[in-house]
Motif scaffolding. Structure first.
Motif, PDB file in Angstrom:
ATOM      1  N   LYS A  76       0.775  -1.279  -0.057  1.00 10.77           N
ATOM      2  CA  LYS A  76       0.083   0.018   0.168  1.00 10.77           C
ATOM      3  C   LYS A  76       0.696   1.497   0.009  1.00 10.77           C
ATOM      4  O   LYS A  76       0.642   2.344  -0.706  1.00 10.77           O
ATOM      5  CB  LYS A  76      -0.901  -0.202   1.190  1.00 10.77           C
ATOM      6  N   HIS A  77       1.924   1.219   0.682  1.00  9.73           N
ATOM      7  CA  HIS A  77       2.771   2.356   0.931  1.00  9.73           C
ATOM      8  C   HIS A  77       3.691   2.514  -0.243  1.00  9.73           C
ATOM      9  O   HIS A  77       4.055   3.518  -0.867  1.00  9.73           O
ATOM     10  CB  HIS A  77       3.622   2.290   2.327  1.00  9.73           C
ATOM     11  N   TYR A  78       4.436   1.308  -0.839  1.00  9.86           N
ATOM     12  CA  TYR A  78       5.241   1.451  -2.000  1.00  9.86           C
ATOM     13  C   TYR A  78       4.443   1.025  -3.193  1.00  9.86           C
ATOM     14  O   TYR A  78       4.200  -0.233  -3.329  1.00  9.86           O
ATOM     15  CB  TYR A  78       6.417   0.663  -1.689  1.00  9.86           C
ATOM     16  N   LYS A  79       4.613   2.106  -4.046  1.00  8.75           N
ATOM     17  CA  LYS A  79       3.964   1.861  -5.397  1.00  8.75           C
ATOM     18  C   LYS A  79       5.136   1.549  -6.603  1.00  8.75           C
ATOM     19  O   LYS A  79       5.908   2.658  -6.489  1.00  8.75           O
ATOM     20  CB  LYS A  79       3.100   2.958  -5.956  1.00  8.75           C
ATOM     21  N   PHE A  80       5.018   0.466  -7.327  1.00  8.02           N
ATOM     22  CA  PHE A  80       6.145   0.475  -8.377  1.00  8.02           C
ATOM     23  C   PHE A  80       5.830   0.968  -9.549  1.00  8.02           C
ATOM     24  O   PHE A  80       4.663   0.292 -10.112  1.00  8.02           O
ATOM     25  CB  PHE A  80       6.522  -1.243  -8.016  1.00  8.02           C
ATOM     26  N   ASP A  81       6.742   1.575 -10.171  1.00  9.61           N
ATOM     27  CA  ASP A  81       6.594   1.846 -11.664  1.00  9.61           C
ATOM     28  C   ASP A  81       7.779   1.108 -12.319  1.00  9.61           C
ATOM     29  O   ASP A  81       8.702   1.472 -12.441  1.00  9.61           O
ATOM     30  CB  ASP A  81       6.642   3.396 -11.704  1.00  9.61           C
ATOM     31  N   ALA A  82       7.369  -0.109 -12.601  1.00  6.80           N
ATOM     32  CA  ALA A  82       8.296  -1.080 -13.152  1.00  6.80           C
ATOM     33  C   ALA A  82       7.654  -2.056 -14.291  1.00  6.80           C
ATOM     34  O   ALA A  82       6.549  -2.190 -14.265  1.00  6.80           O
ATOM     35  CB  ALA A  82       8.665  -1.836 -11.992  1.00  6.80           C
ATOM     36  N   PRO A  83       8.584  -2.579 -15.030  1.00 10.89           N
ATOM     37  CA  PRO A  83       8.202  -3.712 -16.045  1.00 10.89           C
ATOM     38  C   PRO A  83       7.387  -4.909 -15.308  1.00 10.89           C
ATOM     39  O   PRO A  83       7.781  -4.906 -14.045  1.00 10.89           O
ATOM     40  CB  PRO A  83       9.563  -4.187 -16.728  1.00 10.89           C
ATOM     41  N   MET A  84       6.742  -5.532 -15.830  1.00  7.19           N
ATOM     42  CA  MET A  84       6.036  -6.638 -15.376  1.00  7.19           C
ATOM     43  C   MET A  84       7.027  -7.892 -14.685  1.00  7.19           C
ATOM     44  O   MET A  84       6.763  -8.160 -13.684  1.00  7.19           O
ATOM     45  CB  MET A  84       5.083  -7.405 -16.233  1.00  7.19           C
ATOM     46  N   HIS A  85       8.026  -7.915 -15.436  1.00  5.05           N
ATOM     47  CA  HIS A  85       8.989  -9.019 -15.039  1.00  5.05           C
ATOM     48  C   HIS A  85       9.387  -8.370 -13.770  1.00  5.05           C
ATOM     49  O   HIS A  85       9.995  -9.330 -12.796  1.00  5.05           O
ATOM     50  CB  HIS A  85       9.918  -9.375 -15.973  1.00  5.05           C
ATOM     51  N   ILE A  86       9.954  -7.290 -13.557  1.00  3.49           N
ATOM     52  CA  ILE A  86      10.570  -6.611 -12.191  1.00  3.49           C
ATOM     53  C   ILE A  86       9.321  -6.834 -11.265  1.00  3.49           C
ATOM     54  O   ILE A  86       9.676  -6.880  -9.847  1.00  3.49           O
ATOM     55  CB  ILE A  86      10.860  -5.104 -12.536  1.00  3.49           C
ATOM     56  N   LEU A  87       8.024  -6.608 -11.218  1.00  2.00           N
ATOM     57  CA  LEU A  87       7.205  -6.984 -10.205  1.00  2.00           C
ATOM     58  C   LEU A  87       7.016  -8.221  -9.810  1.00  2.00           C
ATOM     59  O   LEU A  87       7.131  -8.325  -8.658  1.00  2.00           O
ATOM     60  CB  LEU A  87       5.580  -6.357 -10.913  1.00  2.00           C
ATOM     61  N   ASP A  88       7.098  -9.124 -10.754  1.00  2.00           N
ATOM     62  CA  ASP A  88       7.534 -10.824 -10.406  1.00  2.00           C
ATOM     63  C   ASP A  88       8.636 -10.646  -9.439  1.00  2.00           C
ATOM     64  O   ASP A  88       8.557 -11.352  -8.358  1.00  2.00           O
ATOM     65  CB  ASP A  88       7.685 -11.557 -11.490  1.00  2.00           C
ATOM     66  N   ASP A  89       9.703 -10.234  -9.817  1.00  2.00           N
ATOM     67  CA  ASP A  89      10.942  -9.972  -8.897  1.00  2.00           C
ATOM     68  C   ASP A  89      10.761  -9.699  -7.399  1.00  2.00           C
ATOM     69  O   ASP A  89      11.177 -10.088  -6.447  1.00  2.00           O
ATOM     70  CB  ASP A  89      12.189  -9.196  -9.515  1.00  2.00           C
ATOM     71  N   VAL A  90       9.963  -8.477  -7.479  1.00  2.00           N
ATOM     72  CA  VAL A  90       9.288  -7.841  -6.290  1.00  2.00           C
ATOM     73  C   VAL A  90       8.751  -8.610  -5.355  1.00  2.00           C
ATOM     74  O   VAL A  90       8.996  -8.885  -3.931  1.00  2.00           O
ATOM     75  CB  VAL A  90       9.003  -6.269  -6.404  1.00  2.00           C
ATOM     76  N   ARG A  91       7.742  -9.335  -5.892  1.00  2.00           N
ATOM     77  CA  ARG A  91       6.733 -10.291  -5.238  1.00  2.00           C
ATOM     78  C   ARG A  91       7.705 -11.310  -4.863  1.00  2.00           C
ATOM     79  O   ARG A  91       7.562 -12.104  -3.657  1.00  2.00           O
ATOM     80  CB  ARG A  91       5.710 -10.961  -6.138  1.00  2.00           C
ATOM     81  N   ALA A  92       8.827 -12.020  -5.575  1.00  2.00           N
ATOM     82  CA  ALA A  92       9.363 -12.971  -5.157  1.00  2.00           C
ATOM     83  C   ALA A  92      10.241 -12.504  -3.947  1.00  2.00           C
ATOM     84  O   ALA A  92      10.478 -13.344  -2.887  1.00  2.00           O
ATOM     85  CB  ALA A  92      10.306 -13.520  -6.338  1.00  2.00           C
TER      86      ALA A  92
END
Length: 107
Positions: A76-92
């Motif tokens: 909720k606090h940190y919003k990622f402006d990133a390519p989809m594969h990087i969002l997968d990295d963040v979740r991992a």
């Protein structure tokens, strides 16, 4: 709106951010302990040509934030402006943080 712009780390030359120690150094550079406490959302900008953010880097960068805010509060606090594969990295990376905390006996 405050932001964490990873181009400061990559300078347009680096395509992968790796290593726990580098993540910890980036956490300090971006003063995330302070940003965890601000009332505004924080935008995390990841260059479009970034190939990967490794779980170890993300643990160094965000373990304190996940600990401070909890998983839901972190997203909720940190919003990622990133390519989809990087969002997968963040979740991992966040999953690894949560698993490590659980294995260490934290709730």
């Amino acid at each position: 709106m405050p932001e964490v712009d990873l181009v400061i780390l990559t300078r347009g030359e680096v395509r992968s951010l790796i290593g726990h120690e580098r993540g910890v150094a980036a956490r300090q550079e971006f003063d995330l302990d302070r940003l965890d406490k601000v009332d505004e959302e924080i935008v995390v900008r990841v260059p479009g040509d970034m190939r990967t953010l490794t779980p170890s880097f993300l643990q160094g960068l965000f373990a304190g934030s996940v600990s401070n805010l909890g998983e839901h509060g972190f997203y909720k606090h940190y919003k990622f402006d990133a390519p989809m594969h990087i969002l997968d990295d963040v979740r991992a990376g966040v999953d690894r943080i949560l698993t490590s905390r659980h294995l260490a006996g934290e709730q």
